[in-house]
Enzyme design. Sequence first.
Site, PDB file in Angstrom:
ATOM      1  N   SER A 190       0.850  -1.193   0.000  1.00 17.48           N
ATOM      2  CA  SER A 190       0.000   0.000   0.000  1.00 17.48           C
ATOM      3  C   SER A 190       0.886   1.243   0.000  1.00 17.48           C
ATOM      4  CB  SER A 190      -0.845   0.001   1.288  1.00 17.48           C
ATOM      5  OG  SER A 190      -1.589   1.181   1.410  1.00 17.48           O
ATOM      6  N   TYR A 209      -1.461  -1.071  11.010  1.00 16.96           N
ATOM      7  CA  TYR A 209      -1.740  -1.398   9.600  1.00 16.96           C
ATOM      8  C   TYR A 209      -0.528  -1.035   8.735  1.00 16.96           C
ATOM      9  CZ  TYR A 209      -3.857  -1.368   4.951  1.00 16.96           C
ATOM     10  OH  TYR A 209      -4.115  -1.605   3.608  1.00 16.96           O
TER      11      TYR A 209
HETATM   12  P1  NDP Z   1     -11.666  -5.942   0.391  1.00 18.35           P
HETATM   13  O1  NDP Z   1     -12.139  -5.836   1.805  1.00 18.35           O
HETATM   14  O2  NDP Z   1     -12.649  -5.811  -0.714  1.00 18.35           O
HETATM   15  O3  NDP Z   1     -10.897  -7.316   0.181  1.00 18.35           O
HETATM   16  C1  NDP Z   1     -10.148  -7.941   1.199  1.00 18.35           C
HETATM   17  C2  NDP Z   1     -10.055  -9.397   0.847  1.00 18.35           C
HETATM   18  O4  NDP Z   1      -9.215 -10.061   1.808  1.00 18.35           O
HETATM   19  C3  NDP Z   1     -11.407 -10.103   0.859  1.00 18.35           C
HETATM   20  O5  NDP Z   1     -11.520 -10.920  -0.278  1.00 18.35           O
HETATM   21  C4  NDP Z   1     -11.345 -10.946   2.118  1.00 18.35           C
HETATM   22  O6  NDP Z   1     -12.103 -12.125   1.916  1.00 18.35           O
HETATM   23  C5  NDP Z   1      -9.865 -11.262   2.179  1.00 18.35           C
HETATM   24  N1  NDP Z   1      -9.428 -11.703   3.502  1.00 18.35           N
HETATM   25  C6  NDP Z   1      -9.491 -11.031   4.663  1.00 18.35           C
HETATM   26  N2  NDP Z   1      -9.044 -11.808   5.657  1.00 18.35           N
HETATM   27  C7  NDP Z   1      -8.714 -13.006   5.115  1.00 18.35           C
HETATM   28  C8  NDP Z   1      -8.216 -14.224   5.623  1.00 18.35           C
HETATM   29  N3  NDP Z   1      -7.965 -14.395   6.924  1.00 18.35           N
HETATM   30  N4  NDP Z   1      -7.986 -15.254   4.765  1.00 18.35           N
HETATM   31  C9  NDP Z   1      -8.255 -15.105   3.449  1.00 18.35           C
HETATM   32  N5  NDP Z   1      -8.726 -13.961   2.910  1.00 18.35           N
HETATM   33  C10 NDP Z   1      -8.955 -12.937   3.732  1.00 18.35           C
HETATM   34  O7  NDP Z   1     -10.537  -4.846   0.245  1.00 18.35           O
HETATM   35  P2  NDP Z   1      -9.446  -4.544  -0.896  1.00 18.35           P
HETATM   36  O8  NDP Z   1      -9.762  -5.217  -2.154  1.00 18.35           O
HETATM   37  O9  NDP Z   1      -9.262  -3.092  -0.873  1.00 18.35           O
HETATM   38  O10 NDP Z   1      -8.144  -5.206  -0.229  1.00 18.35           O
HETATM   39  C11 NDP Z   1      -7.227  -6.015  -0.927  1.00 18.35           C
HETATM   40  C12 NDP Z   1      -5.817  -5.639  -0.490  1.00 18.35           C
HETATM   41  O11 NDP Z   1      -5.527  -4.328  -0.928  1.00 18.35           O
HETATM   42  C13 NDP Z   1      -5.582  -5.656   1.011  1.00 18.35           C
HETATM   43  O12 NDP Z   1      -4.326  -6.278   1.271  1.00 18.35           O
HETATM   44  C14 NDP Z   1      -5.509  -4.194   1.371  1.00 18.35           C
HETATM   45  O13 NDP Z   1      -4.754  -3.967   2.525  1.00 18.35           O
HETATM   46  C15 NDP Z   1      -4.884  -3.623   0.118  1.00 18.35           C
HETATM   47  N6  NDP Z   1      -5.040  -2.194  -0.104  1.00 18.35           N
HETATM   48  C16 NDP Z   1      -6.289  -1.650  -0.298  1.00 18.35           C
HETATM   49  C17 NDP Z   1      -6.425  -0.291  -0.478  1.00 18.35           C
HETATM   50  C18 NDP Z   1      -7.754   0.364  -0.607  1.00 18.35           C
HETATM   51  O14 NDP Z   1      -7.836   1.611  -0.563  1.00 18.35           O
HETATM   52  N7  NDP Z   1      -8.849  -0.378  -0.793  1.00 18.35           N
HETATM   53  C19 NDP Z   1      -5.254   0.593  -0.548  1.00 18.35           C
HETATM   54  C20 NDP Z   1      -3.994  -0.092  -0.401  1.00 18.35           C
HETATM   55  C21 NDP Z   1      -3.903  -1.424  -0.188  1.00 18.35           C
HETATM   56  P3  NDP Z   1     -12.914 -12.939   3.045  1.00 18.35           P
HETATM   57  O15 NDP Z   1     -13.470 -11.952   4.020  1.00 18.35           O
HETATM   58  O16 NDP Z   1     -13.952 -13.652   2.232  1.00 18.35           O
HETATM   59  O17 NDP Z   1     -11.923 -13.889   3.634  1.00 18.35           O
END
Ligand code: NDP
Length: 248
Positions: free
Chosen positions: A142, A155
């Site tokens: 990020s 975070y």
């Molecule tokens: P979402 O909340 O849409 O996606 C997060 C994903 O992570 C979900 O599919 C969730 O699936 C999965 N997840 C969470 N915990 C677990 C676990 N224990 N095991 C397996 N899967 C898990 O958010 P984003 O798409 O934004 O996030 C994706 C990545 O991008 C993250 O790493 C986030 O930190 C990063 N990011 C996002 C930004 C933003 O502004 N959105 C900016 C910078 C980085 P489920 O709950 O079904 O397990």
Amino acid sequence: MADWKGKSIVITGASSGIGEATAERFVKEGANVVLAARREDRLAEIQSRLQPYAGEVKIKATDVTSQQEVEALIQYAIREHNQVDVLFNNAGLMPLSFMKNTKVDEWDRMIDVNIKGVLYGIAAVLPHMLERNEGHILTTSSIAGHEVMPSGAVYCGTKFAARVIMEGLGKEIAKSNVRTTTISPGVVETELTNTITDLEVQEMMKQGFGEGMVPLESSDIGEAVFYAVNQPQNVDVGEIIVKPTNQQ
Ligand code: NDP
């Protein structure tokens, strides 16, 4: 551009947001994709939606905090699609909070998902890729992996760690043909903020991230991932930072 037919990509955090959009980008190119996350119902919906496209879509319920489950995910992908060409370590959580509020459980969860989850992915796939002397590991860090903000001590710490782990891995395996890329997005419109329980942070988030800023869409990040893996074999894209134009 590479021919993605018959190639295989595993994406964690594929049940929404960036992971889902990246899956769509690759399936449309003909790649075989394994979608991994905890919410199997969401994965099944995405699988149905992507079914008409060229690539084959499989789903595997996986909690990335379990080394056994991540190992099983990679073995499943190898069984179903013969190999893993790309692993996208993308699962992540962002329950931002001020440290004075001592949300220790949330600190633990961020460390488990955002750091250990990435390490388990690397551990599961690296021997396979090194043996084949090809493959690409990407991890979502990020902008928060470059600068720390109030309420983001933990975070940002996890995202700094993910970025540094990927940099270290890249240096260690530089003599192989296995490539590594860190994807560092700015603000993307997803469900990521849903896990924030700190009321002060929820209030702060309402003020936004800069006047006039339009958050990115998940597909913008899917495009960045696609760019990184589509480079010629001698080109190793170490990191891509993508942010909304007006983000401070
Ligand atoms: P979402 O909340 O849409 O996606 C997060 C994903 O992570 C979900 O599919 C969730 O699936 C999965 N997840 C969470 N915990 C677990 C676990 N224990 N095991 C397996 N899967 C898990 O958010 P984003 O798409 O934004 O996030 C994706 C990545 O991008 C993250 O790493 C986030 O930190 C990063 N990011 C996002 C930004 C933003 O502004 N959105 C900016 C910078 C980085 P489920 O709950 O079904 O397990």
